[in-house]
Design an enzyme around this catalytic site. Structure first.
Site, PDB file in Angstrom:
ATOM      1  N   CYS A  48       0.817  -1.219   0.000  1.00  0.00           N
ATOM      2  CA  CYS A  48       0.000   0.000   0.000  1.00  0.00           C
ATOM      3  C   CYS A  48       0.849   1.266   0.000  1.00  0.00           C
ATOM      4  CB  CYS A  48      -0.906   0.007   1.225  1.00  0.00           C
ATOM      5  SG  CYS A  48      -1.924  -1.467   1.405  1.00  0.00           S
ATOM      6  N   CYS A 121      -1.671   2.683   3.438  1.00  0.00           N
ATOM      7  CA  CYS A 121      -2.439   1.649   4.125  1.00  0.00           C
ATOM      8  C   CYS A 121      -3.427   2.312   5.094  1.00  0.00           C
ATOM      9  CB  CYS A 121      -1.495   0.704   4.863  1.00  0.00           C
ATOM     10  SG  CYS A 121      -2.273  -0.838   5.398  1.00  0.00           S
ATOM     11  N   ASP A 122      -4.478   1.598   5.445  1.00  0.00           N
ATOM     12  CA  ASP A 122      -5.673   2.186   6.051  1.00  0.00           C
ATOM     13  C   ASP A 122      -5.434   3.253   7.114  1.00  0.00           C
ATOM     14  OD1 ASP A 122      -6.861   0.371   4.428  1.00  0.00           O
ATOM     15  OD2 ASP A 122      -7.889  -0.745   5.996  1.00  0.00           O
ATOM     16  N   LYS A 123      -4.737   2.924   8.203  1.00  0.00           N
ATOM     17  CA  LYS A 123      -4.642   3.857   9.326  1.00  0.00           C
ATOM     18  C   LYS A 123      -3.660   4.989   9.059  1.00  0.00           C
ATOM     19  CE  LYS A 123      -7.418   0.989  10.976  1.00  0.00           C
ATOM     20  NZ  LYS A 123      -7.254   0.049   9.859  1.00  0.00           N
ATOM     21  N   CYS A 193      -5.693  -1.223  -1.328  1.00  0.00           N
ATOM     22  CA  CYS A 193      -6.742  -2.080  -1.885  1.00  0.00           C
ATOM     23  C   CYS A 193      -7.658  -1.291  -2.803  1.00  0.00           C
ATOM     24  CB  CYS A 193      -7.537  -2.732  -0.766  1.00  0.00           C
ATOM     25  SG  CYS A 193      -6.559  -3.924   0.183  1.00  0.00           S
ATOM     26  N   GLU A 443      -9.852  -5.572  13.584  1.00  0.00           N
ATOM     27  CA  GLU A 443     -10.778  -5.803  12.484  1.00  0.00           C
ATOM     28  C   GLU A 443     -11.100  -7.292  12.407  1.00  0.00           C
ATOM     29  OE1 GLU A 443      -9.164  -4.343   8.844  1.00  0.00           O
ATOM     30  OE2 GLU A 443      -9.386  -2.245   9.405  1.00  0.00           O
ATOM     31  N   SER A 469     -13.116  -4.514   8.617  1.00  0.00           N
ATOM     32  CA  SER A 469     -12.415  -3.939   7.481  1.00  0.00           C
ATOM     33  C   SER A 469     -13.421  -3.219   6.608  1.00  0.00           C
ATOM     34  CB  SER A 469     -11.737  -5.052   6.681  1.00  0.00           C
ATOM     35  OG  SER A 469     -11.362  -4.597   5.415  1.00  0.00           O
TER      36      SER A 469
END
Length: 568
Positions: A48, A121-123, A193, A443, A469
């Site tokens: 990511c 990436c997400d966070k 993603c 998650e 998620s």
């Protein structure tokens, strides 16, 4: 022009400071210019963020061209993909705070004049945005971009397809060789993603908040266009240093926060946004809770047919013209306030008002919305007095009543699901996984994807005080607050209890009489923590409830600049 960084270089007392700068190759001219931090998460822990290296270089070039001196640094990232389904996931949400804290430390420790902050990436996206708002120096957030989708059996696939296919293999309906094929093709490039999971959701949030280069978020991470976007970010930061703003806290207002919640609802985005938007608001000193998010969700139509609840991906939005299409349509329909500012100094409407109209398939016009309300709802009731999150996008029915099967950890539930030791009509409860109870609010994609892969996606419900998620789908309810670890009602549920979920009425209730609930409460005792020391122990002591963003400090940090003026 007076600069924050002047404190590091003016006068004979700063001779050693300048010596350190010269040791890094800076000459007199470079030392004299505004110092701009460029922070990314480039490294080798997740694909990511592996787009960040060249983009950070381009951002530095943009700063230099505009008359500044870029100073590159990096911060951490936890891969939700690799951290999933084991204790490592407990460090995911914690990493958001570490990222914001580390950005604050470097920016203030070196008195930088501006900041460009990347996320991937997400966070890392909310963490970087929180760091920007906390420091409140001229700054721009940049998303590193999503991965291109893979191709398998003639269709686009993502990592979510691989997760769900694991469950299908367990049922015997899919051969393991097909799963192996999917593993090798589902994520073919660097980038986050590809669906409207947490990374792309928060990238759109950055657009609605005005914190990023307008209409940049949907460009794929491997496209060279991103280098030009990064160069422009460098120029914008320098312009804002010269003219004194707009600063991040000028952009984070109640109106822009409502805009952020609206774009999540309109695209069926990640439930994690209901944690991150309040946390960003908290950095600006604005109280914006899950209740505020819920009000916006309830009045915003779902117009994006995006995965996981829909059919399309970030690249499909990019190919149509980008997030500007969504913002313009929501402004036109009265669901987004177009008068809020962006980092360019222009309003949201000025920046996005000339975008193409929706194509009617990937993005619908408001008049032809998929749902009249958003793709996510906040539920309340005697099981979630402070709220819980349900993604309704893609659900065939939002009403479910079933029998509780209680698990005190994700692992225990996962064992039952792998063994297929559950039945249609069950309400699987995973508790003691909240912010302080986990600690870390894991998650549950591993469990939810297995359930879906086993063709049980809407035949059972799953409730947790943990998170899901952005890729999770099905009758899955998370962020239940108060959490079990502090005596929330979820701690009082027993296997065999009846539970009723009504997404249309936005209710979540334990069908047990008040006297029995009171008896159970009197007998309840807290569970001992599995993490009495280390980072997770510190986090558990500091973290607040999910309804307020799971934040760890008082909010709106005040810093005094070298001239003694507070508020930076």
């Amino acid at each position: 022009m007076r600069l924050r960084s002047d404190v590091t270089r003016h006068g004979i007392e700063r001779t050693p400071h300048r010596a350190f700068m010269r040791a890094m190759g800076l000459d007199d001219a470079a030392i004299a210019r505004p110092m701009v931090g460029v922070v990314s998460m480039k490294g080798e822990v997740t694909p990511c963020n592996m787009t960040h290296g060249p983009q950070a270089d381009a951002a530095k070039e943009g700063v230099t061209r505009a008359g500044g001196t870029p100073r590159e640094f990096t911060t951490i990232s936890i891969s939700d993909g690799i951290g999933m389904n084991h204790e490592g996931m407990k460090f995911s949400l914690v990493s958001r705070e570490l990222i914001a804290d580390s950005i604050e430390a470097v920016v203030h420790g070196h008195a930088y004049d501006g900041l460009i902050a990347f996320g991937g990436c997400d966070k890392t996206l909310p963490g970087a945005m929180m760091g920007l708002v906390r420091c409140n120096v001229p700054g721009v957030f940049l998303y590193g971009g999503s991965a291109l989708p893979g191709r398998h059996a003639g269709r686009n696939v993502t990592v979510l397809d691989a997760y769900e296919a694991v469950g299908t293999v367990m049922t015997g309906a899919l051969d393991e060789s097909v799963l192996d094929e999917m593993e090798r093709v589902c994520k073919p490039t660097f980038g986050a993603c590809a669906g409207q999971f947490t990374a792309n959701t928060m990238a759109m949030v950055s657009e609605a908040l005005g914190l990023t280069v307008p209409n940049s978020s949907m460009a794929p991470g491997v496209y060279s266009e991103r280098l030009e976007i990064a160069k422009r970010a460098g120029a914008i930061v320098m312009e804002n240093i010269v003219r004194g703003g707009p600063l991040p806290r000028d952009l984070i207002t109640r109106a822009s926060l409502e805009n952020a919640a609206a774009i999540v609802a309109a695209t069926g985005g990640s439930t994690n946004a209901a944690l991150h938007i309040p946390a960003i608001a908290h950095e600006a000193g604005i109280r914006f809770t899950v209740d505020d998010v819920a009000e916006v969700f309830a009045r915003t139509p779902l117009i994006g047919d995006l995965r996981p609840g829909g059919r399309f991906l970030a690249k499909d939005v990019y190919d149509l013209g980008g997030v500007s299409i969504i913002i313009r349509e929501l402004i036109s329909g009265g669901f987004i306030d177009g008068s809020t500012l962006t980092v360019t100094g222009q309003t949201l409407e000025e920046e996005h008002g000339a975008a193409p109209r929706p194509d009617g398939t990937v993005i619908r016009p408001v008049a032809e919305a998929i749902r009249p309300d958003g793709g996510l709802v906040v539920l309340k009731g005697n099981l979630a007095p402070n709220g819980a999150l349900l993604k309704v996008a893609g659900l065939k029915s939002t009403l479910f009543e079933g029998t509780a099967r209680v698990f005190d950890s994700e692992e225990d539930c996962a064992l039952a699901v792998r063994a297929r030791a559950y039945a249609a009509g069950d309400v699987l409860i995973i508790r003691y996984e909240g912010p302080s109870g986990g600690p870390g609010m894991r998650e549950m994609l591993g469990v939810t994807a297995l359930i879906y892969g086993q063709q049980m996606g809407e035949k059972v419900a799953l409730l947790t005080d943990g998170r899901f998620s952005g890729a999770t789908r099905g009758m899955c309810i998370g962020h239940i607050a108060p959490e079990a670890a502090i005596g929330g009602p979820l701690a009082l549920v027993q296997t065999g209890d009846r539970i009723r979920i009504d997404g249309a009425a936005r209710t979540l209730d334990l069908l047990v009489d008040d006297a029995e609930i009171a008896r159970r409460r009197a007998a309840w005792t807290p569970k001992p923590t599995r993490h009495p020391a280390g980072l997770l122990a510190k986090y558990a002591r500091l973290v607040g409830g999910a309804e307020n963003g799971a934040v760890t400090h008082a909010g709106r940090a005040v810093w005094t600049n070298p001239a003694g003026e507070a508020g930076l």
